[in-house]
Write an enzyme that holds these catalytic residues in place. Sequence first.
Site, short mmCIF file in Angstrom:
data_model
loop_
_atom_site.label_atom_id
_atom_site.label_comp_id
_atom_site.label_asym_id
_atom_site.label_seq_id
_atom_site.Cartn_x
_atom_site.Cartn_y
_atom_site.Cartn_z
N GLY A 71 0.82 -1.21 0.00
CA GLY A 71 0.00 0.00 0.00
C GLY A 71 0.85 1.25 0.00
O GLY A 71 2.07 1.21 0.14
N GLY A 73 0.85 5.35 1.61
CA GLY A 73 0.25 6.26 2.57
C GLY A 73 0.97 7.58 2.57
O GLY A 73 1.82 7.85 1.71
N GLY A 74 0.62 8.43 3.54
CA GLY A 74 1.26 9.73 3.64
C GLY A 74 2.75 9.63 3.89
O GLY A 74 3.54 10.46 3.45
N PHE A 75 3.15 8.59 4.63
CA PHE A 75 4.56 8.39 4.95
C PHE A 75 5.33 7.92 3.72
O PHE A 75 6.44 8.37 3.43
CB PHE A 75 4.69 7.36 6.07
N GLY A 76 4.75 7.00 2.98
CA GLY A 76 5.40 6.44 1.80
C GLY A 76 4.82 5.09 1.44
O GLY A 76 3.71 4.75 1.85
N SER A 77 5.58 4.31 0.68
CA SER A 77 5.11 3.01 0.22
C SER A 77 5.52 1.92 1.21
O SER A 77 6.55 2.02 1.87
CB SER A 77 5.71 2.69 -1.15
N VAL A 78 4.69 0.87 1.28
CA VAL A 78 4.96 -0.26 2.16
C VAL A 78 5.04 -1.53 1.31
O VAL A 78 4.14 -1.80 0.49
CB VAL A 78 3.87 -0.42 3.24
N LYS A 102 8.52 -0.17 5.26
CA LYS A 102 7.95 1.13 4.91
C LYS A 102 9.07 2.08 4.48
O LYS A 102 10.05 2.28 5.20
CB LYS A 102 7.20 1.72 6.11
N ASP A 204 -3.37 10.32 15.98
CA ASP A 204 -3.74 9.90 14.63
C ASP A 204 -4.46 8.56 14.68
O ASP A 204 -4.19 7.67 13.88
CB ASP A 204 -2.50 9.82 13.73
#
Length: 359
Positions: A71, A73-78, A102, A204
């Site tokens: 997936g 997300g805001g942090f990056g790819s996993v 991640k 969060d």
Amino acid sequence: MGLCSSAAAKSDDGNCQENQVGNEKSRSSSTVLPSTCEIEGKILQSSDLKIFCHNELKEATENFSLCNLLGNGGFGSVFKGWIDEHLLNATRPETGMAVAVKMLKEKGYEGQQEWLAEIKYLGQLYHPNFVKLIGYCLEDSQRLLVYEFMCNESLDKRLVRLDFTGTKYSYNQPLSWNLRMKVALGAAKGLVFLHDKAQVIYRDFRASNILLDSNYNAKLCDFALAKDIPAGDRSHVTASLSGTQGYNAPEFTTKGHVTKKIDVYSFGVVLLELLSGKVAIDEYRPPEEQILVDWAKPYLSSKRKVFQVFDACLEGENEVRGALKVAQLAVRCLSAVPSFRPDMKEVVKALEEIGFEMY
């Protein structure tokens, strides 16, 4: 032994130590990111985290193959990867222990601070309802984190009946009421530990940050926005607006006030999601139903209309009776006045009583 050399010595790979020295030189003139020594100084040296080389994680994920993408997300790819369960070295695909890797997307100061916060909190906090952080990679501009793999993904994906993975649609079997309550109770216990033992505000809490293992045990992840509870006479801290739309408490949205009660509000939103089988924000629903809290609140206050919020899957008498009690708890958690919301210990007690009454 100096701080940097001490951290590098933790690695099992001699090449990794050499890379860290070379990378330090290459970053000495950078004005965007702090040096490795400065970063390592902010990472708990007493933690048991494994320091991975970037090449190790490339091997573990088959060069970050899209086939292993879990997936974005805001942090990056996993990405899904595999490592030896005991040595924690990269192994061949489908062998050893599965992990989630991640990769930080944001290269600036804010992304750097979130990466450090994740290590700070998950590197020292251990609880059955927290995802386990196994290690990290700090090499050149690369910032990666390695977690235990959670085979049942995140709660938000389990709430969506029809899920589009990017190539095809798949149908998700609705979670049973018992499993929903198990997830709610586990997540609530995680927040109790954060608030009372660790003295931390999660900031969060949302369905996508609740991961589910093979037995549907809930584990909180992503502590990038967490903050220490203010000490002394300070009733709250003030922070710039962050978090996720649909979950933020009104006092945080309007004033930026951060207390434990903003986590309680977000927990109330997740309770609504579990009750309704709907996600907090859904742009595909009719306009008046897109924000779950705004749509559900008028129904929750009416004994006759509250059933319109419930997921159609809740059919048994015990399930409906339990859902009514959960709805009442959600109303308390979603109070516009922070002091009217229960603390998470009260929430856990209420959920345990609801579960007990069902049997």
